[in-house]
Design a protein around this motif. Structure first.
Motif, PDB file in Angstrom:
ATOM      1  N   SER A  82      -5.856  33.200  15.261  1.00  0.00           N
ATOM      2  CA  SER A  82      -6.354  33.626  16.574  1.00  0.00           C
ATOM      3  C   SER A  82      -7.454  34.675  16.458  1.00  0.00           C
ATOM      4  CB  SER A  82      -5.216  34.194  17.419  1.00  0.00           C
ATOM      5  OG  SER A  82      -4.246  33.220  17.644  1.00  0.00           O
ATOM      6  N   SER A  83      -7.408  35.499  15.409  1.00  0.00           N
ATOM      7  CA  SER A  83      -8.444  36.538  15.293  1.00  0.00           C
ATOM      8  C   SER A  83      -9.591  36.093  14.387  1.00  0.00           C
ATOM      9  CB  SER A  83      -7.844  37.859  14.792  1.00  0.00           C
ATOM     10  OG  SER A  83      -7.196  37.696  13.546  1.00  0.00           O
ATOM     11  N   HIS A  84      -9.506  34.859  13.908  1.00  0.00           N
ATOM     12  CA  HIS A  84     -10.585  34.297  13.076  1.00  0.00           C
ATOM     13  C   HIS A  84     -11.608  33.642  13.991  1.00  0.00           C
ATOM     14  CE1 HIS A  84     -12.646  31.635  10.281  1.00  0.00           C
ATOM     15  NE2 HIS A  84     -12.122  30.569  10.859  1.00  0.00           N
ATOM     16  N   ASN A  85     -12.854  33.796  13.648  1.00  0.00           N
ATOM     17  CA  ASN A  85     -13.887  33.169  14.461  1.00  0.00           C
ATOM     18  C   ASN A  85     -14.047  31.709  14.060  1.00  0.00           C
ATOM     19  OD1 ASN A  85     -16.714  32.345  15.237  1.00  0.00           O
ATOM     20  ND2 ASN A  85     -16.493  34.293  16.300  1.00  0.00           N
ATOM     21  N   MET A  86     -13.637  30.819  14.985  1.00  0.00           N
ATOM     22  CA  MET A  86     -13.668  29.382  14.683  1.00  0.00           C
ATOM     23  C   MET A  86     -15.091  28.905  14.384  1.00  0.00           C
ATOM     24  SD  MET A  86     -10.523  28.472  15.115  1.00  0.00           S
ATOM     25  CE  MET A  86     -10.388  26.735  15.431  1.00  0.00           C
ATOM     26  N   TYR A  87     -16.051  29.674  14.892  1.00  0.00           N
ATOM     27  CA  TYR A  87     -17.444  29.257  14.728  1.00  0.00           C
ATOM     28  C   TYR A  87     -18.117  29.986  13.574  1.00  0.00           C
ATOM     29  CZ  TYR A  87     -16.534  26.939  19.069  1.00  0.00           C
ATOM     30  OH  TYR A  87     -15.984  26.128  20.017  1.00  0.00           O
ATOM     31  N   LEU A  88     -17.266  30.634  12.744  1.00  0.00           N
ATOM     32  CA  LEU A  88     -17.823  31.424  11.637  1.00  0.00           C
ATOM     33  C   LEU A  88     -18.774  30.597  10.779  1.00  0.00           C
ATOM     34  CD1 LEU A  88     -17.631  34.203  10.146  1.00  0.00           C
ATOM     35  CD2 LEU A  88     -15.977  33.117   8.650  1.00  0.00           C
ATOM     36  N   ASP A  89     -18.333  29.400  10.443  1.00  0.00           N
ATOM     37  CA  ASP A  89     -19.160  28.587   9.559  1.00  0.00           C
ATOM     38  C   ASP A  89     -20.519  28.274  10.182  1.00  0.00           C
ATOM     39  OD1 ASP A  89     -17.388  28.547   7.490  1.00  0.00           O
ATOM     40  OD2 ASP A  89     -16.274  26.868   8.342  1.00  0.00           O
ATOM     41  N   GLU A  90     -20.501  28.032  11.500  1.00  0.00           N
ATOM     42  CA  GLU A  90     -21.760  27.763  12.198  1.00  0.00           C
ATOM     43  C   GLU A  90     -22.647  28.999  12.206  1.00  0.00           C
ATOM     44  OE1 GLU A  90     -21.565  26.363  16.328  1.00  0.00           O
ATOM     45  OE2 GLU A  90     -20.132  24.895  15.505  1.00  0.00           O
ATOM     46  N   VAL A  91     -22.000  30.157  12.457  1.00  0.00           N
ATOM     47  CA  VAL A  91     -22.759  31.403  12.565  1.00  0.00           C
ATOM     48  C   VAL A  91     -23.273  31.826  11.195  1.00  0.00           C
ATOM     49  CG1 VAL A  91     -22.602  33.854  13.202  1.00  0.00           C
ATOM     50  CG2 VAL A  91     -21.426  32.152  14.576  1.00  0.00           C
ATOM     51  N   VAL A  92     -22.403  31.724  10.202  1.00  0.00           N
ATOM     52  CA  VAL A  92     -22.727  32.266   8.880  1.00  0.00           C
ATOM     53  C   VAL A  92     -23.479  31.255   8.019  1.00  0.00           C
ATOM     54  CG1 VAL A  92     -21.692  33.235   6.785  1.00  0.00           C
ATOM     55  CG2 VAL A  92     -20.784  33.889   8.991  1.00  0.00           C
ATOM     56  N   LYS A  93     -23.370  29.975   8.400  1.00  0.00           N
ATOM     57  CA  LYS A  93     -24.045  28.883   7.677  1.00  0.00           C
ATOM     58  C   LYS A  93     -23.760  28.891   6.186  1.00  0.00           C
ATOM     59  CE  LYS A  93     -26.974  27.204  11.077  1.00  0.00           C
ATOM     60  NZ  LYS A  93     -27.509  28.262  11.937  1.00  0.00           N
ATOM     61  N   ASP A  94     -24.801  29.013   5.363  1.00  0.00           N
ATOM     62  CA  ASP A  94     -24.614  28.770   3.933  1.00  0.00           C
ATOM     63  C   ASP A  94     -24.203  29.991   3.116  1.00  0.00           C
ATOM     64  OD1 ASP A  94     -26.984  29.901   4.600  1.00  0.00           O
ATOM     65  OD2 ASP A  94     -28.202  28.770   3.178  1.00  0.00           O
ATOM     66  N   LYS A  95     -23.915  31.115   3.772  1.00  0.00           N
ATOM     67  CA  LYS A  95     -23.508  32.304   2.999  1.00  0.00           C
ATOM     68  C   LYS A  95     -22.093  32.132   2.460  1.00  0.00           C
ATOM     69  CE  LYS A  95     -27.033  34.565   4.804  1.00  0.00           C
ATOM     70  NZ  LYS A  95     -28.230  34.893   4.112  1.00  0.00           N
ATOM     71  N   LYS A  96     -21.830  32.849   1.382  1.00  0.00           N
ATOM     72  CA  LYS A  96     -20.448  32.894   0.881  1.00  0.00           C
ATOM     73  C   LYS A  96     -19.614  33.724   1.853  1.00  0.00           C
ATOM     74  CE  LYS A  96     -20.918  30.923  -3.245  1.00  0.00           C
ATOM     75  NZ  LYS A  96     -20.130  29.774  -3.679  1.00  0.00           N
ATOM     76  N   LYS A  97     -18.324  33.372   1.962  1.00  0.00           N
ATOM     77  CA  LYS A  97     -17.452  34.082   2.894  1.00  0.00           C
ATOM     78  C   LYS A  97     -16.116  34.400   2.237  1.00  0.00           C
ATOM     79  CE  LYS A  97     -18.177  30.404   5.409  1.00  0.00           C
ATOM     80  NZ  LYS A  97     -19.452  29.826   5.302  1.00  0.00           N
ATOM     81  N   ILE A  98     -15.605  35.575   2.539  1.00  0.00           N
ATOM     82  CA  ILE A  98     -14.244  35.896   2.119  1.00  0.00           C
ATOM     83  C   ILE A  98     -13.490  36.274   3.387  1.00  0.00           C
ATOM     84  CG2 ILE A  98     -12.795  37.550   0.842  1.00  0.00           C
ATOM     85  CD1 ILE A  98     -14.909  37.657  -1.287  1.00  0.00           C
ATOM     86  N   ILE A  99     -12.306  35.689   3.580  1.00  0.00           N
ATOM     87  CA  ILE A  99     -11.492  36.056   4.746  1.00  0.00           C
ATOM     88  C   ILE A  99     -10.499  37.112   4.302  1.00  0.00           C
ATOM     89  CG2 ILE A  99      -9.799  35.309   6.445  1.00  0.00           C
ATOM     90  CD1 ILE A  99     -11.342  33.049   7.039  1.00  0.00           C
ATOM     91  N   ILE A 100     -10.536  38.246   4.967  1.00  0.00           N
ATOM     92  CA  ILE A 100      -9.657  39.352   4.590  1.00  0.00           C
ATOM     93  C   ILE A 100      -8.560  39.476   5.630  1.00  0.00           C
ATOM     94  CG2 ILE A 100      -9.597  41.846   4.210  1.00  0.00           C
ATOM     95  CD1 ILE A 100     -12.560  41.497   3.248  1.00  0.00           C
ATOM     96  N   PHE A 101      -7.314  39.261   5.194  1.00  0.00           N
ATOM     97  CA  PHE A 101      -6.164  39.443   6.097  1.00  0.00           C
ATOM     98  C   PHE A 101      -5.833  40.926   6.075  1.00  0.00           C
ATOM     99  CE2 PHE A 101      -3.744  35.074   5.940  1.00  0.00           C
ATOM    100  CZ  PHE A 101      -4.916  34.383   6.172  1.00  0.00           C
ATOM    101  N   ASN A 102      -6.397  41.670   7.023  1.00  0.00           N
ATOM    102  CA  ASN A 102      -6.138  43.116   7.044  1.00  0.00           C
ATOM    103  C   ASN A 102      -4.873  43.398   7.873  1.00  0.00           C
ATOM    104  OD1 ASN A 102      -6.870  45.813   6.358  1.00  0.00           O
ATOM    105  ND2 ASN A 102      -7.617  46.093   8.438  1.00  0.00           N
ATOM    106  N   LYS A 103      -4.375  44.613   7.766  1.00  0.00           N
ATOM    107  CA  LYS A 103      -3.107  45.018   8.401  1.00  0.00           C
ATOM    108  C   LYS A 103      -1.951  44.206   7.813  1.00  0.00           C
ATOM    109  CE  LYS A 103      -5.471  46.562  12.562  1.00  0.00           C
ATOM    110  NZ  LYS A 103      -5.376  47.031  13.921  1.00  0.00           N
ATOM    111  N   ILE A 104      -2.074  43.920   6.534  1.00  0.00           N
ATOM    112  CA  ILE A 104      -1.052  43.134   5.847  1.00  0.00           C
ATOM    113  C   ILE A 104       0.287  43.878   5.854  1.00  0.00           C
ATOM    114  CG2 ILE A 104      -1.543  44.032   3.496  1.00  0.00           C
ATOM    115  CD1 ILE A 104      -1.018  40.328   4.348  1.00  0.00           C
ATOM    116  N   ASP A 105       0.226  45.179   6.037  1.00  0.00           N
ATOM    117  CA  ASP A 105       1.450  45.986   6.082  1.00  0.00           C
ATOM    118  C   ASP A 105       2.274  45.731   7.352  1.00  0.00           C
ATOM    119  OD1 ASP A 105      -0.970  47.230   7.163  1.00  0.00           O
ATOM    120  OD2 ASP A 105       0.313  48.906   7.747  1.00  0.00           O
ATOM    121  N   LEU A 106       1.688  45.021   8.336  1.00  0.00           N
ATOM    122  CA  LEU A 106       2.380  44.874   9.625  1.00  0.00           C
ATOM    123  C   LEU A 106       2.949  43.473   9.867  1.00  0.00           C
ATOM    124  CD1 LEU A 106      -0.190  46.706  11.955  1.00  0.00           C
ATOM    125  CD2 LEU A 106       1.724  47.685  10.689  1.00  0.00           C
TER     126      LEU A 106
END
Ligand code: G4P
Length: 292
Positions: free
Chosen positions: A38-62
């Motif tokens: 839900s907090s991931h941008n579904m359009y990330l790939d469209e927005v970011v296009k050919d750049k490398k991406k890392i998804i960081i699951f922050n607040k892992i403590d919760l």
């Protein structure tokens, strides 16, 4: 009241992100580990296009790690690299740097082979509001750089912060809002503080929270409020049980307003324990049935 999805200033913010993206080699998208889809941008790939991406699951403590493992697998299958962090306590931040270097190793090797001296990797952080972007940047810098003070007389516009000799980070994060026409996601984003309370129907949000707790964390809710409801109980009935335990009646009626605030506050202050709002099985089944 329907949650307003994509207010004007968000469209402007997205344009700004697109501009900044031109400057970087790799993007760190921060999501809230309690609702990674839900907090991931579904359009990330469209927005970011050919750049490398890392998804960081922050607040892992919760979050509830059983669900987190399923979501990690989900994103990895889609080709993303996933790293878990707890930015508040500076946990696992250097792993992000290591992964970024790994992601770009091939590109750098190609440059070296051509005799080009590679410059530092340039990165930026993006994500929806309140996922921990500023905390992440600040902690990462403190962890890796002794002195990040601005030089006097230098206009602070866009600044590259040196994480180490190989990698730099843009000092301001890119704020994104998922362009997603789904009220359930809106309610989760409200719970995690990504959408402001004053544009949110908090009564609906709190009833939805009861629904989610009822389905996956019934015991946590029963224990916290010392109630004994079952998973087939109506949400409004459960709210009344909580109201009855915690607040005096007003003119013979339950104090719904205080109960709504209490539920939301209790979620935001982790009173229910480690919980994840995005239930993998529910959401993935949903995705499949939506396609049919
Ligand atoms: P943003 O830039 O994406 O909008 O988020 P920001 O860094 O402002 O962080 C939002 C809130 O999330 C802050 O709490 C911050 O401390 C908290 N936070 C960030 N990363 C983590 C994490 O990994 N774990 C936990 N538990 N919390 C995290 P706040 O209540 O707004 O402020 P405060 O508690 O720091 O006073």
């Amino acid at each position: 009241m329907v949650i307003q999805w994509f207010p004007g200033h968000m469209a402007k913010a997205t344009r700004e992100v697109k501009e900044k993206l031109k400057l970087v080699d790799i993007v760190f998208e921060l999501v809230d580990a309690r609702c990674p889809l839900s907090s991931h941008n579904m359009y990330l790939d469209e927005v970011v296009k050919d750049k490398k991406k890392i998804i960081i699951f922050n607040k892992i403590d919760l979050c509830d790690r059983t669900e987190t493992a399923k979501w990690k697998n989900y994103f990895e299958k889609k080709g993303y690299t996933v790293v878990y962090t707890d930015a508040k306590n500076s946990n696992n931040l250097n792993k992000v740097i290591d992964k970024a270097k790994e992601e770009l190793a091939e590109k750098i090797a190609r440059q070296v082979a051509k005799g080009i001296k590679p410059r530092a990797i340039r990165s930026m952080v993006i994500g929806v509001p309140n996922v921990g972007k500023s905390t992440f940047i600040n902690k990462l810098i403190k962890k890796n750089v002794a002195n990040t003070a601005n030089k006097p007389g230098v206009t602070k516009k866009q600044q590259w912060l040196k994480l180490n000799k190989d990698i730099e980070l843009l000092d301001t994060p890119g704020i994104l809002m998922p362009k997603f026409d789904n009220q359930e996601i809106g309610k989760k984003l409200s719970l995690i503080g990504s959408i402001k309370d004053d544009i949110t129907p908090l009564d609906d949000v709190s009833l939805y929270l009861i629904e989610l707790l009822k389905q996956s964390y019934l015991e946590n809710m029963n224990n916290l409020y010392k109630i004994d409801v079952t998973a087939d109980g109506e949400n409004v009935f459960i709210m009344e049980k909580i109201a009855d335990k915690r607040f005096k009646k007003i003119g013979g009626d339950y104090d719904y307003d205080s109960t709504i605030k209490l539920l939301i506050q209790d979620f935001r202050t982790q009173k229910f324990g480690l919980i994840t709002l995005d239930n993998y099985n529910d959401m993935i089944n949903e995705e499949v049935s939506d396609e049919n």
